[in-house]
Design an enzyme around this catalytic site. Sequence first.
Site, mmCIF file in Angstrom:
data_model
loop_
_atom_site.group_PDB
_atom_site.id
_atom_site.type_symbol
_atom_site.label_atom_id
_atom_site.label_comp_id
_atom_site.label_asym_id
_atom_site.label_seq_id
_atom_site.Cartn_x
_atom_site.Cartn_y
_atom_site.Cartn_z
ATOM 1 N N ASP A 45 32.514 5.615 -15.669
ATOM 2 C CA ASP A 45 31.423 4.764 -15.183
ATOM 3 C C ASP A 45 30.042 5.250 -15.584
ATOM 4 O O ASP A 45 29.063 4.536 -15.397
ATOM 5 C CB ASP A 45 31.484 4.671 -13.654
ATOM 6 C CG ASP A 45 32.696 3.896 -13.211
ATOM 7 O OD1 ASP A 45 32.993 2.884 -13.852
ATOM 8 O OD2 ASP A 45 33.350 4.306 -12.237
ATOM 9 N N HIS B 218 35.620 13.232 -10.414
ATOM 10 C CA HIS B 218 36.805 12.380 -10.373
ATOM 11 C C HIS B 218 37.897 13.080 -9.578
ATOM 12 O O HIS B 218 38.016 14.297 -9.644
ATOM 13 C CB HIS B 218 37.309 12.093 -11.799
ATOM 14 C CG HIS B 218 38.240 10.938 -11.859
ATOM 15 N ND1 HIS B 218 39.592 11.079 -11.646
ATOM 16 C CD2 HIS B 218 38.009 9.624 -12.071
ATOM 17 C CE1 HIS B 218 40.161 9.895 -11.737
ATOM 18 N NE2 HIS B 218 39.232 8.992 -11.990
HETATM 19 N N1 ACO Z 1 27.757 14.635 -7.138
HETATM 20 C C1 ACO Z 1 27.627 15.754 -6.399
HETATM 21 N N2 ACO Z 1 28.646 16.404 -5.814
HETATM 22 C C2 ACO Z 1 29.875 15.887 -5.977
HETATM 23 C C3 ACO Z 1 30.105 14.733 -6.744
HETATM 24 C C4 ACO Z 1 28.989 14.102 -7.328
HETATM 25 N N3 ACO Z 1 29.144 12.999 -8.057
HETATM 26 N N4 ACO Z 1 31.413 14.455 -6.748
HETATM 27 C C5 ACO Z 1 32.011 15.383 -6.010
HETATM 28 N N5 ACO Z 1 31.074 16.265 -5.557
HETATM 29 C C6 ACO Z 1 31.343 17.453 -4.739
HETATM 30 C C7 ACO Z 1 31.651 17.077 -3.309
HETATM 31 O O1 ACO Z 1 30.470 17.052 -2.522
HETATM 32 C C8 ACO Z 1 32.597 18.162 -2.901
HETATM 33 O O2 ACO Z 1 31.829 19.296 -2.590
HETATM 34 P P1 ACO Z 1 32.361 20.362 -1.484
HETATM 35 O O3 ACO Z 1 33.575 20.995 -2.077
HETATM 36 O O4 ACO Z 1 31.213 21.310 -1.356
HETATM 37 O O5 ACO Z 1 32.628 19.578 -0.245
HETATM 38 C C9 ACO Z 1 33.383 18.452 -4.175
HETATM 39 O O6 ACO Z 1 32.521 18.058 -5.256
HETATM 40 C C10 ACO Z 1 34.681 17.683 -4.291
HETATM 41 O O7 ACO Z 1 34.384 16.304 -4.119
HETATM 42 P P2 ACO Z 1 35.288 15.287 -3.315
HETATM 43 O O8 ACO Z 1 34.462 14.129 -2.862
HETATM 44 O O9 ACO Z 1 36.075 16.026 -2.287
HETATM 45 O O10 ACO Z 1 36.258 14.834 -4.449
HETATM 46 P P3 ACO Z 1 37.098 13.552 -4.424
HETATM 47 O O11 ACO Z 1 38.204 13.756 -5.369
HETATM 48 O O12 ACO Z 1 37.452 13.161 -3.034
HETATM 49 O O13 ACO Z 1 36.087 12.417 -4.946
HETATM 50 C C11 ACO Z 1 34.871 10.967 -6.302
HETATM 51 C C12 ACO Z 1 36.040 11.939 -6.227
HETATM 52 C C13 ACO Z 1 34.925 9.945 -5.155
HETATM 53 C C14 ACO Z 1 34.971 10.176 -7.599
HETATM 54 C C15 ACO Z 1 33.542 11.771 -6.243
HETATM 55 O O14 ACO Z 1 33.489 12.684 -7.328
HETATM 56 C C16 ACO Z 1 32.304 10.860 -6.259
HETATM 57 O O15 ACO Z 1 31.901 10.377 -5.194
HETATM 58 N N6 ACO Z 1 31.701 10.618 -7.460
HETATM 59 C C17 ACO Z 1 30.604 9.710 -7.564
HETATM 60 C C18 ACO Z 1 31.115 8.275 -7.558
HETATM 61 C C19 ACO Z 1 31.825 7.905 -8.848
HETATM 62 O O16 ACO Z 1 31.355 8.195 -9.942
HETATM 63 N N7 ACO Z 1 32.961 7.204 -8.712
HETATM 64 C C20 ACO Z 1 33.741 6.721 -9.851
HETATM 65 C C21 ACO Z 1 35.084 7.351 -9.905
HETATM 66 S S1 ACO Z 1 35.932 6.848 -11.345
HETATM 67 C C22 ACO Z 1 36.463 5.292 -11.019
HETATM 68 O O17 ACO Z 1 36.645 4.833 -9.942
HETATM 69 C C23 ACO Z 1 36.693 4.443 -12.206
#
Ligand code: ACO
Length: 401
Positions: A336, A279
């Site tokens: 979620d 998140h």
């Molecule tokens: N699985 C694996 N790796 C992940 C995940 C994941 N679910 N989420 C983040 N990471 C990693 C990224 O690859 C990144 O790695 P890096 O530092 O090596 O580049 C690091 O963790 C940080 O992730 P970001 O994408 O930069 O974090 P951001 O805050 O932009 O994204 C997000 C948050 C979009 C929710 C992300 O965690 C994700 O895509 N999760 C899966 C989708 C999801 O569950 N969305 C629901 C969000 S809650 C809602 O909307 C109600």
Amino acid sequence: VIDIRKLYGSTGAFTFDPGYKSTASCESALTYIDGEEGVLLHRGYPIGQLAEQSSFMEVAYLLLNGELPTQQELDDFDYTITRHTMLHEQLMTFYRGFRRDAHPMAIMCGVVGALSAFYHDSTDISDPEHRKISSHRLIAKMPTIAAMAYKYSIGQPFLYPDNSLSYTGNFLRMTFGVPAEEYEIHPAIERAMDRIFILHADHEQNASTSTVRLAGSSGANPFACIAAGIACLWGPAHGGANEAALNMLQEIGTPDRIPHYIERAKDKNDPFRLMGFGHRVYKNYDPRATVMQQTLREVFEALNVDDPVFETALKLEEHALNDDYFKEKKLFPNVDFYSGIILNAIGFPTTMFTALFALARTVGWVAQWNEMISDPGQVIGRPRQLYTGPTERDYVPMDKR
Ligand code: ACO
């Protein structure tokens, strides 16, 4: 070389913050999140207490008005919302213009946007009374709109709202009931659904809420703004994540396949991510996920369901929480992760998951929109950019290219 100071310096500080990771776009008194501690408060009240002790209508009142309602205030609010659940009869024909296999979110974007064509008597946003009526209309009509999108997709006749029922009970009947047959609302399901709505009601400046605010900042009418929010919510990184999470869990199938998917999620050359994990703000367990897991157990018990997907989800969570990659990046289950499993058990197809999220989040969108419009200092939202294109050059005639 472009001189950034020359381009941007005149307006004071200029920050480049892709994804707005460190930029507040507004002031708000609605919702507080402490991502490090895993705390979520609405108007100061912890989400766990609200989910446990209040109702969705009560939370809606709280978000809109700032304080918990007295019994009389809640009854009046409930009555007002109930009075607005019907849709303009001509909207029925609007539905019939969609293909039967249209995604409910596609229908909802269209129908909610079209509300401004049907209810333009409440779109003078400078008038607080108009703002109030549009807010009530939006909150009241969303269950009817979402249920009708579902009915349309399965080829069943629409059911009109039955205003003797609760907000949530009414939605369940319009979705799962059929004409001329009694629909019995299961009290445990009604309660679980209401709680799911509470958990999704607001979440400060997430992507869809920011979209609603940005659209509204130009003075656009609230129906158009909420339609914009629905469009943004649809994405798999946002509201579409529960649909994606359930698909992922079903694809994983059995717990022995979990390590393979954990490795895939860690592989930077693989676009796969654990859906329902991570998140932007929470760097701890999402407090909504805790309530969701508890609600899931209650629904399974009430319906006598034993879905192996839940077992897979629990094991996946355990694996991830013990894995260094997820620990280092502070990736925890979000709201979620479990919601799809519950909604599936209740009988919703995956395509309806995001529609339900939109229904509940309408309360937050509307409250945030009202807060913004009521602020006398409100200005149009207009982010800047870091230009990376060519510097000025002369036009090249066609025969010289
Ligand atoms: N699985 C694996 N790796 C992940 C995940 C994941 N679910 N989420 C983040 N990471 C990693 C990224 O690859 C990144 O790695 P890096 O530092 O090596 O580049 C690091 O963790 C940080 O992730 P970001 O994408 O930069 O974090 P951001 O805050 O932009 O994204 C997000 C948050 C979009 C929710 C992300 O965690 C994700 O895509 N999760 C899966 C989708 C999801 O569950 N969305 C629901 C969000 S809650 C809602 O909307 C109600």
